[in-house]
Design a protein around this motif. Structure first.
Motif, short mmCIF file in Angstrom:
data_model
loop_
_atom_site.label_atom_id
_atom_site.label_comp_id
_atom_site.label_asym_id
_atom_site.label_seq_id
_atom_site.Cartn_x
_atom_site.Cartn_y
_atom_site.Cartn_z
N PRO A 1 1.44 12.99 -1.54
CA PRO A 1 1.35 11.87 -0.83
C PRO A 1 -0.06 11.54 -0.42
O PRO A 1 -0.63 10.52 -0.50
CB PRO A 1 2.34 12.07 0.36
CG PRO A 1 3.43 12.86 -0.21
CD PRO A 1 2.73 13.91 -1.05
N VAL A 2 -0.61 12.73 0.35
CA VAL A 2 -1.88 12.11 1.12
C VAL A 2 -3.23 12.06 -0.13
O VAL A 2 -4.02 11.27 0.11
CB VAL A 2 -2.43 13.39 1.99
CG1 VAL A 2 -3.76 13.32 2.39
CG2 VAL A 2 -1.51 13.64 3.02
N ALA A 3 -3.08 12.75 -1.19
CA ALA A 3 -4.02 12.68 -2.25
C ALA A 3 -3.64 11.31 -3.19
O ALA A 3 -4.44 10.73 -3.21
CB ALA A 3 -3.61 13.71 -3.27
N ALA A 4 -2.57 10.85 -2.97
CA ALA A 4 -2.11 9.38 -3.52
C ALA A 4 -2.70 8.28 -2.74
O ALA A 4 -3.30 7.42 -3.28
CB ALA A 4 -0.38 9.49 -3.81
N VAL B 1 6.80 8.26 2.92
CA VAL B 1 5.45 8.73 2.94
C VAL B 1 4.71 7.95 4.21
O VAL B 1 3.75 8.52 4.55
CB VAL B 1 4.57 8.41 1.60
CG1 VAL B 1 5.19 8.99 0.44
CG2 VAL B 1 4.58 6.76 1.46
N ALA B 2 5.41 6.97 4.46
CA ALA B 2 4.71 6.20 5.80
C ALA B 2 4.88 7.05 7.14
O ALA B 2 4.21 6.59 8.07
CB ALA B 2 5.27 4.87 5.84
N LEU C 1 0.85 -1.22 0.12
CA LEU C 1 0.03 -0.14 0.02
C LEU C 1 0.85 1.22 -0.11
O LEU C 1 0.58 2.20 -0.75
CB LEU C 1 -0.92 -0.10 1.25
CG LEU C 1 -1.84 -1.14 1.31
CD1 LEU C 1 -2.72 -1.04 2.79
CD2 LEU C 1 -3.00 -1.35 0.38
N TYR C 2 1.71 1.07 0.83
CA TYR C 2 2.78 2.51 1.08
C TYR C 2 3.56 2.47 -0.31
O TYR C 2 4.09 3.61 -0.52
CB TYR C 2 3.63 2.36 2.36
CG TYR C 2 2.66 2.54 3.40
CD1 TYR C 2 2.28 3.67 4.03
CD2 TYR C 2 2.22 1.40 4.18
CE1 TYR C 2 1.36 3.81 5.18
CE2 TYR C 2 1.38 1.49 5.15
CZ TYR C 2 0.99 2.50 5.79
OH TYR C 2 0.07 2.78 6.72
N ARG C 3 4.24 1.44 -0.65
CA ARG C 3 4.92 1.28 -2.09
C ARG C 3 4.23 2.00 -3.14
O ARG C 3 4.68 2.68 -3.93
CB ARG C 3 5.31 -0.16 -2.22
CG ARG C 3 6.52 -0.37 -1.34
CD ARG C 3 6.91 -2.06 -1.71
NE ARG C 3 7.91 -2.39 -0.92
CZ ARG C 3 9.08 -2.52 -1.07
NH1 ARG C 3 9.35 -2.01 -2.50
NH2 ARG C 3 10.11 -2.89 -0.24
N ALA C 4 2.92 1.47 -3.21
CA ALA C 4 2.18 2.02 -4.30
C ALA C 4 1.85 3.70 -4.16
O ALA C 4 1.70 4.53 -5.25
CB ALA C 4 0.67 1.41 -4.41
N VAL C 5 1.69 3.95 -2.94
CA VAL C 5 1.58 5.42 -2.90
C VAL C 5 2.96 6.21 -3.23
O VAL C 5 3.12 7.34 -3.86
CB VAL C 5 1.14 5.84 -1.37
CG1 VAL C 5 0.97 7.25 -0.85
CG2 VAL C 5 -0.34 5.34 -1.00
N LEU D 1 6.50 9.63 -6.55
CA LEU D 1 7.88 9.68 -7.42
C LEU D 1 7.30 10.23 -8.84
O LEU D 1 7.92 10.95 -9.71
CB LEU D 1 8.49 8.27 -7.78
CG LEU D 1 9.16 7.78 -6.55
CD1 LEU D 1 9.68 6.29 -6.86
CD2 LEU D 1 10.36 8.53 -6.11
N ASP D 2 6.02 9.89 -9.30
CA ASP D 2 5.42 10.62 -10.47
C ASP D 2 5.04 11.90 -10.31
O ASP D 2 4.29 12.34 -11.31
CB ASP D 2 4.54 9.71 -10.97
CG ASP D 2 4.75 8.44 -11.43
OD1 ASP D 2 5.91 8.14 -11.67
OD2 ASP D 2 3.98 7.22 -11.42
N GLY D 3 5.22 12.30 -9.04
CA GLY D 3 4.60 13.77 -8.93
C GLY D 3 3.51 14.06 -8.14
O GLY D 3 2.98 15.38 -7.81
N MET D 4 2.86 13.15 -7.57
CA MET D 4 1.53 13.24 -6.88
C MET D 4 1.85 13.39 -5.30
O MET D 4 2.76 13.17 -4.84
CB MET D 4 0.65 11.95 -6.94
CG MET D 4 -0.91 12.01 -6.57
SD MET D 4 -1.86 10.88 -7.29
CE MET D 4 -3.45 11.34 -6.79
#
Length: 205
Positions: free
Chosen positions: A50-53, A79-80, A36-40, A45-48
């Motif tokens: 963190p909380v929105a991701a 992000v975790a 879950l955290y890796r996906a976020v 890394l793509d610019g999103m």
């Protein structure tokens, strides 16, 4: 009836392998919460943001692409530590944990925060040096250009972030069973975990 197995521990301690083995042995569903955290982390890394991701994360993303690169692992660890990211992912994990037929969840705060009432709580650990060597061999096999010294540094930095974060720091639950895999084979560690779960099942049912 639900039956929850919470497996926590630091990176490369073996909790993922043990979790998969336990879920397969008992026919329980399995969730690697680190994904879950890796996906976020991948989204950031793509610019999103963190909380929105975290808020927009969909279950199907967990099976898309390679989430186990060193770069994504570092992004996930960063992000975790963000409380709002963790909060956004809590409901997903708790819903999974209480599904009928049993569930195994592995991560860093399953027994302490996500599923404090889990029937089984394991804290799987190993020395930083042993874990770094395991991770180095894994990364090298996948073609990653790194060194043992760099991987050991990454492991220690990640341990510090996970243990020192203000929200849900990584630590064993008070009633967790400690399983140190430093000197255990995969087979021996899995056998010990299965025995612990079997004992808990006999007491629960």
């Amino acid at each position: 009836m639900s039956f929850t197995v919470a497996i926590d521990g630091p990176a490369a301690a073996g909790k993922g392998t043990i979790s998969k083995g336990v879920s397969a042995h008992f026919g329980f569903a399995h969730l690697d919460t680190g994904l879950l955290y890796r996906a976020v982390g991948r989204r950031t890394l793509d610019g999103m943001e963190p909380v929105a991701a975290a808020q927009a994360l969909a279950a199907e993303e967990l099976g898309q692409g390679d989430l186990r690169t060193a770069e994504i692992a570092q992004a996930a660890s960063k992000v975790a530590v963000i409380p709002k990211v963790r909060s956004a992912l809590v409901d997903f994990q708790r819903s999974f944990a209480t599904r009928p037929g049993g569930a195994v969840l592995d991560g860093r705060d399953i027994g302490t925060v996500i599923c404090p009432e889990a029937e089984v709580k394991l804290f799987v650990t190993a020395s930083a040096e042993v874990r770094a060597e395991r991770r180095y061999l894994e990364l090298s096999a996948n073609g990653s250009d790194t060194t043992r010294a760099q991987v050991l540094q990454d492991v220690r930095e990640r341990d510090a972030r996970d243990a020192e974060r203000s929200t849900a720091p990584m630590k064993p639950a008070e009633d967790a069973v400690l399983l140190d895999t430093s000197n255990l084979s995969i087979e021996a560690a899995l056998a010990e975990a299965i025995a612990i779960v079997e004992d808990a099942k006999r007491k629960a049912f």
